[in-house]
Each structure stands twice: as structure tokens, then as C-alpha cells.
Motif scaffolding. Sequence first.
Motif, PDB file in Angstrom:
ATOM      1  N   ILE A 151      38.104   9.790-123.712  1.00  0.00           N
ATOM      2  CA  ILE A 151      37.465   9.411-124.885  1.00  0.00           C
ATOM      3  C   ILE A 151      37.071  10.822-125.697  1.00  0.00           C
ATOM      4  N   SER A 152      37.179  11.922-125.344  1.00  0.00           N
ATOM      5  CA  SER A 152      36.553  12.972-125.604  1.00  0.00           C
ATOM      6  C   SER A 152      37.581  13.568-126.741  1.00  0.00           C
ATOM      7  N   ASP A 153      36.933  14.009-128.060  1.00  0.00           N
ATOM      8  CA  ASP A 153      37.633  14.504-129.034  1.00  0.00           C
ATOM      9  C   ASP A 153      37.872  16.080-128.780  1.00  0.00           C
ATOM     10  N   MET A 154      37.182  16.769-127.909  1.00  0.00           N
ATOM     11  CA  MET A 154      37.510  17.856-127.179  1.00  0.00           C
ATOM     12  C   MET A 154      36.972  18.071-125.846  1.00  0.00           C
ATOM     13  N   VAL A 155      37.746  18.682-125.206  1.00  0.00           N
ATOM     14  CA  VAL A 155      37.223  19.168-123.653  1.00  0.00           C
ATOM     15  C   VAL A 155      37.320  20.903-123.506  1.00  0.00           C
ATOM     16  N   LEU A 156      36.105  21.070-122.944  1.00  0.00           N
ATOM     17  CA  LEU A 156      35.893  22.557-122.738  1.00  0.00           C
ATOM     18  C   LEU A 156      35.784  22.660-121.390  1.00  0.00           C
ATOM     19  N   THR A 157      36.585  23.909-121.019  1.00  0.00           N
ATOM     20  CA  THR A 157      36.457  23.974-119.372  1.00  0.00           C
ATOM     21  C   THR A 157      36.321  25.804-119.207  1.00  0.00           C
ATOM     22  N   THR A 158      36.268  25.931-117.974  1.00  0.00           N
ATOM     23  CA  THR A 158      35.914  27.293-117.743  1.00  0.00           C
ATOM     24  C   THR A 158      37.171  28.316-117.756  1.00  0.00           C
ATOM     25  N   GLY A 159      38.271  27.855-117.272  1.00  0.00           N
ATOM     26  CA  GLY A 159      39.599  28.403-117.255  1.00  0.00           C
ATOM     27  C   GLY A 159      40.613  27.688-117.531  1.00  0.00           C
ATOM     28  N   GLU A 160      41.716  28.712-117.493  1.00  0.00           N
ATOM     29  CA  GLU A 160      43.282  27.842-117.799  1.00  0.00           C
ATOM     30  C   GLU A 160      43.505  27.013-116.753  1.00  0.00           C
ATOM     31  N   ASP A 161      43.208  27.276-115.473  1.00  0.00           N
ATOM     32  CA  ASP A 161      43.690  26.352-114.431  1.00  0.00           C
ATOM     33  C   ASP A 161      43.183  24.969-114.512  1.00  0.00           C
ATOM     34  N   LEU A 162      41.873  25.098-114.702  1.00  0.00           N
ATOM     35  CA  LEU A 162      41.097  23.548-115.074  1.00  0.00           C
ATOM     36  C   LEU A 162      41.570  23.115-116.103  1.00  0.00           C
ATOM     37  N   ALA A 163      41.846  23.885-117.300  1.00  0.00           N
ATOM     38  CA  ALA A 163      42.419  23.276-118.610  1.00  0.00           C
ATOM     39  C   ALA A 163      43.830  22.617-118.456  1.00  0.00           C
ATOM     40  N   ASP A 164      44.385  23.009-117.636  1.00  0.00           N
ATOM     41  CA  ASP A 164      45.997  22.397-117.226  1.00  0.00           C
ATOM     42  C   ASP A 164      45.751  21.297-116.504  1.00  0.00           C
ATOM     43  N   ALA A 165      44.562  21.410-115.617  1.00  0.00           N
ATOM     44  CA  ALA A 165      44.366  20.024-114.728  1.00  0.00           C
ATOM     45  C   ALA A 165      43.866  18.711-115.781  1.00  0.00           C
TER      46      ALA A 165
END
Length: 388
Positions: A151-165
Amino acid sequence: MVKIFGFLKSQSGCDWYRIKQPLIHIRAQKAAEVRFFNKGDDFDWFSSAEAAERLEKDMEWADVLFIPRLSEERFVEVVKEFKKMGKKIVTEWDDNFMKVNPLTQQYGYFGLEEYSEVVNGEKIEVWKDGRNIDLKANLENMERLKDGIRISDMVLTTGEDLADAFRPFNPNVRVCPNSVDINFWEKLPLQAHHGIRVGWFGGDTHYHDWLMIAPVMKSFMDEYPNATLVIMGGKYDGTLKGIDPARIEHHHFVDINAYPYKAAILDLDFAVIPLVDTEFNRCKSAIKWLEMAALQVPAVTSYVRPYAQMMDLVKDNGIFIEGNDLQTWFEGMSTMATSSILRMKMGTNARKTVEQFYDANKTWKIWLDCFEEVNSWPRPPIPLSLAS
């Protein structure tokens, strides 16, 4: 000017570096209007009528709702209603809770399988359904977590590995750096101390990391009788067997506002940051390295993402151990222990790494870009039932 409402779930480092620091610097620059709501450390979102009323008013005021780790059932439903009113939802995540380490408290909430460990040939049931974990309830918890991402319009993460997950559940994922205010993190002019002070700071997710390094630490402490092991946070006694307890200092975590000063007065010569190469660990952030670096404390660190990415930012900013080879670990720690000149050089370069890439006085622009981007996206028409 975008209006941002930041929800502080706790006084943890996660919310400090990834909610409060970016937003207070954005507000200080007058680049956006910012308000905070500090829930505290419990899970009662609406502990009083007054708190609920204030929370609702802040949400109505804001253009963007910035919420960490959105997964609690009641709050997910509340956020869905505000999204229908045209609010943009930005959520922040700093761990991959879909691959949580079984030897952590979080597994009791997100773990989906029973788990056992074999210790000295004996099988020990760590998590047993119906005894200390509810797998059916956890499956529902996991679905709410994924719902919070979707439901998030945008998701922020700490790194690309977490972003890919997270991208299979939401394509609008951005990576934003941890924000370390270097004005809070300063090496103190303390008197010279005796011996070598080697330190590690961390929480309850690092048992396997310490289990890996345990034989090296024992050998190092035997080889260097003037060394003191300084630990702040989690202390895994089973991994410290054979080390004289009188040579181990254990400090509990302090309030986040006092944490930089507490870390500085422990006066470390160098730090160790072991990390086993697992999917869960690769999705972590490099915050412990950054904290040490900000204090000009060089580290011997596993060459595992996310820490591996620190090595290439500034030359000679630490010692990184490829493949977690134990002999190389011992050699790296010995090199640090025996060369004060090298420690000074690497500590200086580590500090430069933080100043150039992770200083909150600069990184706020990256976070602001994300908030302005999501605020610029079209909003759906507000249903007549929700229009005032």
C-alpha cells in the motif's frame, strides 16, 4: 512546499538515523514543513484519546506520511483510509523481516517455521509451535507486513539487497543512506589509556556472527594479554569461553541521544565487525561501521555486503576480511593491535568516508528528493464519503 509527517515508532537507532535525522535536517534547511509523532516503544498506537486526536490531525495536515516498518494490523487499516484521502504513504525498512534470523526476538513475530539448533551434538528446540511461537499468527503478521509494503506509494530501504527483496511487492523502491550527524559523533580528547581496547557494539541478531569469530577472539586475547574486549549491547557468553571475564567490559545500550557520547568515552583503539554471509545479513545496513568511522575508530570487518561497499568509498579506511577466513581475521586484528600509525591513518580515512557520503548535513537532500517525487505523483479522486 511539501508537508511531511514523520512517525517515530521508538527510540531505536533505526528511527534515529532513518526518520528523525533526515527530517530534522530537512526542517532546519526550511526545505519542507515537518512534524513528528513519537509513539514510544510499546505497540499501543492509540494509548489515549489525546494521542489519537493529535495523530489524526497531523495526518490530515500532511501531504506525505512517513512511517517505519508498517505492519501492525490497526495502523495498516488507518493508513489505508488516509491514502484514500489522497495522502502519499512512504514507508521505511532497514531489515528483511521476510528472512529474519531465527536466533532473534523478531523471529517470534515473523518466523514461519519451527527451528532447532544442534549444540555439542544435542538438538535444542529454539522455536516450537504452540510453546513459544504461533506459526498461524505469524503467517498473518507476514501478510500484514507485505500489505504495508504494497500500500506504500514509495518504499525506502538501506541498500540494494533489501530493495531487491521488496520490489516484487512494490516497484517504487528507493535506496536512501543512513544519516549520521557528524556534529554528534566526535573523537574526544581523552587521556592515553593502557593496552589495546578492541570493541564491538550490536544487538540481538548477531549470535552466528560471534560464533564464527569466537575462536579468533580467544586466540587474539591469548596473544595480546594487554587487550581488553569492550562490548556494548548484546553479549553472547557462550562465544566468550576461555577469555578471562576480567578482560571483558560489558556496557548496556543507553538512550539514543546519549549514545554517541557513550560510544566516544569507551575510547576504542579499533573495532571488530564480523558478519556471516547470509541473505538476512546482506540486507542490513553498514551503520555500525559508520558509527565507529565517525569516531575515527578503524575496524576489522567482514567483506560482506553491506560492509564490503564501504571499502571502495575512500582508500585505506579499514581492514576487510574476504571469505571470513579465520586466519586472515587474526592477522587483521593483530595488524591493528600492533600499529598505532596504521590505526590513526585508517581512522582518519574512515571519518572522511562518513563526512563525504553519510553526513546528515548533506544526505537530507537525497531524502527530500524522494518526498518531493512522491508528492508530485497524481492523487486519486477523494471518495465523496471521505470528502469534508
